[in-house]
Design a protein around this motif. Structure first.
Motif, PDB file in Angstrom:
ATOM      1  N   GLY A 284       0.466  -1.188   0.312  1.00  0.00           N
ATOM      2  CA  GLY A 284      -0.470  -0.002   0.049  1.00  0.00           C
ATOM      3  C   GLY A 284       0.668   0.967   0.342  1.00  0.00           C
ATOM      4  N   SER A 285       0.233   2.282  -1.179  1.00  0.00           N
ATOM      5  CA  SER A 285       0.884   3.283  -0.664  1.00  0.00           C
ATOM      6  C   SER A 285       1.126   4.079   0.146  1.00  0.00           C
ATOM      7  CB  SER A 285       1.220   4.574  -1.982  1.00  0.00           C
ATOM      8  OG  SER A 285      -0.746   4.559  -1.986  1.00  0.00           O
ATOM      9  N   THR A 286       0.230   4.370   0.575  1.00  0.00           N
ATOM     10  CA  THR A 286      -0.119   5.045   2.005  1.00  0.00           C
ATOM     11  C   THR A 286      -0.026   4.496   3.049  1.00  0.00           C
ATOM     12  OG1 THR A 286      -2.148   6.512   1.073  1.00  0.00           O
ATOM     13  CG2 THR A 286      -1.586   6.657   3.318  1.00  0.00           C
ATOM     14  N   SER A 287      -1.157   3.071   3.811  1.00  0.00           N
ATOM     15  CA  SER A 287      -0.263   2.191   5.046  1.00  0.00           C
ATOM     16  C   SER A 287       1.175   1.669   5.391  1.00  0.00           C
ATOM     17  CB  SER A 287      -1.085   1.723   4.987  1.00  0.00           C
ATOM     18  OG  SER A 287      -1.667   0.420   3.373  1.00  0.00           O
ATOM     19  N   GLY A 288       1.406   1.335   3.775  1.00  0.00           N
ATOM     20  CA  GLY A 288       2.991   1.093   4.375  1.00  0.00           C
ATOM     21  C   GLY A 288       2.863  -0.340   4.276  1.00  0.00           C
ATOM     22  N   ALA A 289       1.082  -1.497   4.097  1.00  0.00           N
ATOM     23  CA  ALA A 289       1.253  -2.443   4.634  1.00  0.00           C
ATOM     24  C   ALA A 289       1.581  -3.680   3.347  1.00  0.00           C
ATOM     25  CB  ALA A 289      -1.109  -2.786   4.305  1.00  0.00           C
ATOM     26  N   SER A 290       1.994  -4.770   3.509  1.00  0.00           N
ATOM     27  CA  SER A 290       2.808  -5.491   2.614  1.00  0.00           C
ATOM     28  C   SER A 290       2.542  -7.171   2.829  1.00  0.00           C
ATOM     29  CB  SER A 290       4.270  -5.565   2.906  1.00  0.00           C
ATOM     30  OG  SER A 290       4.622  -6.235   1.302  1.00  0.00           O
ATOM     31  N   HIS A 291       0.982  -7.514   1.602  1.00  0.00           N
ATOM     32  CA  HIS A 291       0.833  -9.082   1.648  1.00  0.00           C
ATOM     33  C   HIS A 291       1.406  -9.645   0.549  1.00  0.00           C
ATOM     34  CE1 HIS A 291      -1.356  -8.338   5.630  1.00  0.00           C
ATOM     35  NE2 HIS A 291      -1.810  -7.507   5.309  1.00  0.00           N
ATOM     36  N   ALA A 292       1.723 -10.729   0.811  1.00  0.00           N
ATOM     37  CA  ALA A 292       1.978 -12.171  -0.512  1.00  0.00           C
ATOM     38  C   ALA A 292       0.845 -12.598  -1.612  1.00  0.00           C
ATOM     39  CB  ALA A 292       2.767 -13.112  -0.225  1.00  0.00           C
ATOM     40  N   LEU A 293       0.828 -12.108  -2.553  1.00  0.00           N
ATOM     41  CA  LEU A 293      -0.366 -12.255  -2.826  1.00  0.00           C
ATOM     42  C   LEU A 293      -0.630 -13.703  -3.737  1.00  0.00           C
ATOM     43  CD1 LEU A 293      -2.774 -11.444  -4.608  1.00  0.00           C
ATOM     44  CD2 LEU A 293      -1.747 -10.971  -6.801  1.00  0.00           C
ATOM     45  N   ARG A 294      -1.838 -14.738  -2.813  1.00  0.00           N
ATOM     46  CA  ARG A 294      -1.783 -16.293  -2.886  1.00  0.00           C
ATOM     47  C   ARG A 294      -2.780 -16.980  -3.524  1.00  0.00           C
ATOM     48  NH1 ARG A 294      -4.136 -21.146  -1.059  1.00  0.00           N
ATOM     49  NH2 ARG A 294      -5.557 -19.904  -0.367  1.00  0.00           N
ATOM     50  N   VAL A 295      -3.548 -16.182  -4.008  1.00  0.00           N
ATOM     51  CA  VAL A 295      -5.020 -16.261  -4.849  1.00  0.00           C
ATOM     52  C   VAL A 295      -5.201 -14.727  -5.644  1.00  0.00           C
ATOM     53  CG1 VAL A 295      -7.767 -17.345  -5.284  1.00  0.00           C
ATOM     54  CG2 VAL A 295      -5.407 -18.282  -4.315  1.00  0.00           C
ATOM     55  N   ILE A 296      -5.954 -15.081  -6.849  1.00  0.00           N
ATOM     56  CA  ILE A 296      -6.694 -14.160  -7.578  1.00  0.00           C
ATOM     57  C   ILE A 296      -7.954 -14.508  -7.375  1.00  0.00           C
ATOM     58  CG2 ILE A 296      -6.828 -12.624  -9.028  1.00  0.00           C
ATOM     59  CD1 ILE A 296      -3.495 -12.344  -9.928  1.00  0.00           C
ATOM     60  N   ASP A 297      -8.940 -14.125  -7.150  1.00  0.00           N
ATOM     61  CA  ASP A 297     -10.273 -14.131  -7.638  1.00  0.00           C
ATOM     62  C   ASP A 297     -10.793 -12.893  -8.552  1.00  0.00           C
ATOM     63  OD1 ASP A 297     -12.559 -15.028  -8.217  1.00  0.00           O
ATOM     64  OD2 ASP A 297     -13.611 -15.538  -6.152  1.00  0.00           O
ATOM     65  N   THR A 298     -11.434 -13.530 -10.088  1.00  0.00           N
ATOM     66  CA  THR A 298     -12.063 -12.303 -10.842  1.00  0.00           C
ATOM     67  C   THR A 298     -13.683 -11.989 -11.190  1.00  0.00           C
ATOM     68  OG1 THR A 298     -11.395 -13.298 -13.014  1.00  0.00           O
ATOM     69  CG2 THR A 298      -9.672 -12.250 -12.507  1.00  0.00           C
ATOM     70  N   THR A 299     -14.082 -13.157 -10.435  1.00  0.00           N
ATOM     71  CA  THR A 299     -15.435 -13.581 -10.340  1.00  0.00           C
ATOM     72  C   THR A 299     -15.537 -12.500  -9.583  1.00  0.00           C
ATOM     73  OG1 THR A 299     -15.424 -15.795 -10.393  1.00  0.00           O
ATOM     74  CG2 THR A 299     -17.643 -15.282  -9.592  1.00  0.00           C
ATOM     75  N   PRO A 300     -17.096 -11.435 -10.189  1.00  0.00           N
ATOM     76  CA  PRO A 300     -18.118 -10.929  -9.353  1.00  0.00           C
ATOM     77  C   PRO A 300     -18.424 -11.246  -8.642  1.00  0.00           C
ATOM     78  CG  PRO A 300     -19.123 -11.507 -11.837  1.00  0.00           C
ATOM     79  CD  PRO A 300     -17.815 -11.821 -11.737  1.00  0.00           C
ATOM     80  N   ASP A 301     -18.405 -10.989  -7.659  1.00  0.00           N
ATOM     81  CA  ASP A 301     -19.497 -11.213  -6.077  1.00  0.00           C
ATOM     82  C   ASP A 301     -20.508 -10.686  -6.100  1.00  0.00           C
ATOM     83  OD1 ASP A 301     -19.688 -11.651  -3.789  1.00  0.00           O
ATOM     84  OD2 ASP A 301     -18.632 -10.340  -2.778  1.00  0.00           O
ATOM     85  N   ASN A 302     -21.840 -10.298  -5.379  1.00  0.00           N
ATOM     86  CA  ASN A 302     -23.254 -10.273  -5.292  1.00  0.00           C
ATOM     87  C   ASN A 302     -22.829  -8.778  -5.006  1.00  0.00           C
ATOM     88  OD1 ASN A 302     -26.024  -9.689  -5.875  1.00  0.00           O
ATOM     89  ND2 ASN A 302     -26.512 -11.116  -3.348  1.00  0.00           N
ATOM     90  N   ASP A 303     -22.460  -7.513  -6.049  1.00  0.00           N
ATOM     91  CA  ASP A 303     -22.354  -6.555  -5.525  1.00  0.00           C
ATOM     92  C   ASP A 303     -23.559  -5.455  -5.205  1.00  0.00           C
ATOM     93  OD1 ASP A 303     -21.921  -3.527  -6.092  1.00  0.00           O
ATOM     94  OD2 ASP A 303     -20.448  -3.815  -6.912  1.00  0.00           O
ATOM     95  N   PRO A 304     -24.302  -5.357  -4.626  1.00  0.00           N
ATOM     96  CA  PRO A 304     -25.704  -4.895  -4.887  1.00  0.00           C
ATOM     97  C   PRO A 304     -25.926  -3.609  -5.290  1.00  0.00           C
ATOM     98  CG  PRO A 304     -24.300  -4.308  -2.504  1.00  0.00           C
ATOM     99  CD  PRO A 304     -23.979  -4.322  -3.190  1.00  0.00           C
ATOM    100  N   PHE A 305     -25.078  -2.725  -6.311  1.00  0.00           N
ATOM    101  CA  PHE A 305     -25.242  -1.759  -6.870  1.00  0.00           C
ATOM    102  C   PHE A 305     -25.063  -2.452  -8.747  1.00  0.00           C
ATOM    103  CE2 PHE A 305     -23.232   0.092  -3.629  1.00  0.00           C
ATOM    104  CZ  PHE A 305     -23.889   1.401  -3.371  1.00  0.00           C
ATOM    105  N   ALA A 306     -24.928  -3.589  -8.797  1.00  0.00           N
ATOM    106  CA  ALA A 306     -24.908  -4.371  -9.500  1.00  0.00           C
ATOM    107  C   ALA A 306     -26.334  -5.613 -10.135  1.00  0.00           C
ATOM    108  CB  ALA A 306     -24.024  -4.766  -9.679  1.00  0.00           C
ATOM    109  N   ASP A 307     -26.777  -5.788 -10.928  1.00  0.00           N
ATOM    110  CA  ASP A 307     -27.536  -6.532 -11.283  1.00  0.00           C
ATOM    111  C   ASP A 307     -27.254  -8.019 -11.473  1.00  0.00           C
ATOM    112  OD1 ASP A 307     -29.786  -4.758 -10.812  1.00  0.00           O
ATOM    113  OD2 ASP A 307     -29.939  -3.620 -12.686  1.00  0.00           O
ATOM    114  N   ASN A 308     -26.247  -8.413 -11.179  1.00  0.00           N
ATOM    115  CA  ASN A 308     -25.395  -9.377 -12.066  1.00  0.00           C
ATOM    116  C   ASN A 308     -26.029 -11.366 -11.869  1.00  0.00           C
ATOM    117  OD1 ASN A 308     -23.176  -7.889 -12.920  1.00  0.00           O
ATOM    118  ND2 ASN A 308     -21.625  -8.581 -11.306  1.00  0.00           N
ATOM    119  N   PHE A 309     -26.907 -11.175 -10.283  1.00  0.00           N
ATOM    120  CA  PHE A 309     -27.607 -12.589  -9.893  1.00  0.00           C
ATOM    121  C   PHE A 309     -28.755 -12.315 -10.496  1.00  0.00           C
ATOM    122  CE2 PHE A 309     -23.401 -12.455  -7.341  1.00  0.00           C
ATOM    123  CZ  PHE A 309     -23.074 -13.824  -6.589  1.00  0.00           C
TER     124      PHE A 309
END
Length: 226
Positions: free
Chosen positions: A180-205
């Protein structure tokens, strides 16, 4: 379980699954004859079968006392203080670890219970290969240290270590540190999930639900087999 196996014809439904393995979570003790195995439950399935074998001195239940954190790949396991019976055939047990989305060890599974143990061996799990520190801040820019990919933070869950981002520029690489550029937090990336979640502002589901009432998407070919 595994799906998509061709059975009898080339139109096997990929949603139908077959039993591939039966993990042993407790090998028990004191058997004089190998027990029979029966499958029950499971919606719509049939025909599964398995056989068992027994041997004295097998490794029993393994309890995870601490799952650790920060793993990007399943850590290896080593056994020490292995004490075997004398005068019998012996072999070391083989174990594997299972990680959750947060990079924490949740299970240790037995792939080979070993043979001839007279006492429970000591289990050692390898250390995480990357450090994870700090908490990301909403809307800050995070950068992948290997790929150079940038994105803005939408949500960060410090309990599950799940980071949701938007406005992604580039493509993140599994195993790289995301900082993170502001927080300085650093975490290793283990899994990438590009599946859209149930966004309340979208009508996917809602769209998917309405579509299911028109076509049966559980079939491989909802229009029928010629």
């Amino acid at each position: 379980m595994i799906g998509g196996i061709n059975v009898c014809n080339l139109n096997a439904n990929p949603r139908l699954q077959s039993v591939q393995t039966v993990p042993i979570i407790n090998p028990g003790a004191g058997y004089t004859v190998a027990p029979k195995i029966k499958f029950y439950g499971g919606k719509g399935g049939t025909g599964a079968a398995a056989t068992s074998g027994i041997a004295d001195g097998t490794v029993g239940i393994i309890t995870v006392s601490s799952g650790g954190s920060g793993y990007t790949t399943a850590p290896s396991i080593s056994l020490s203080n292995e004490i075997f019976l004398s005068g019998v055939s012996t072999s070391s047990a083989q174990l594997i670890t299972v990680l959750n989305a947060a990079g924490t060890v949740t299970e240790i599974r037995i792939t080979n219970a070993g043979l001839g143990y007279s006492a429970a061996p000591t289990i050692t799990v390898s250390s995480p290969d990357m450090d994870s520190t700090g908490d990301f801040i909403f809307n800050e820019i995070v950068t992948g240290q290997t790929s150079g990919t940038t994105a803005r933070v939408r949500t960060w869950n410090s309990s599950t270590n799940v980071l949701e981002v938007a406005s992604v520029s580039g493509e993140f690489t599994i195993g790289e540190d995301v900082v993170g550029s502001t927080s300085g937090a650093s975490h290793a990336l283990r899994v990438i999930d590009t599946t859209p979640d149930n966004d309340p502002f979208a009508d996917n589901f809602e769209i998917e639900t309405q579509a299911d009432s028109i076509l049966d998407f559980s079939e491989q070919n909802p229009f029928g087999i010629p």
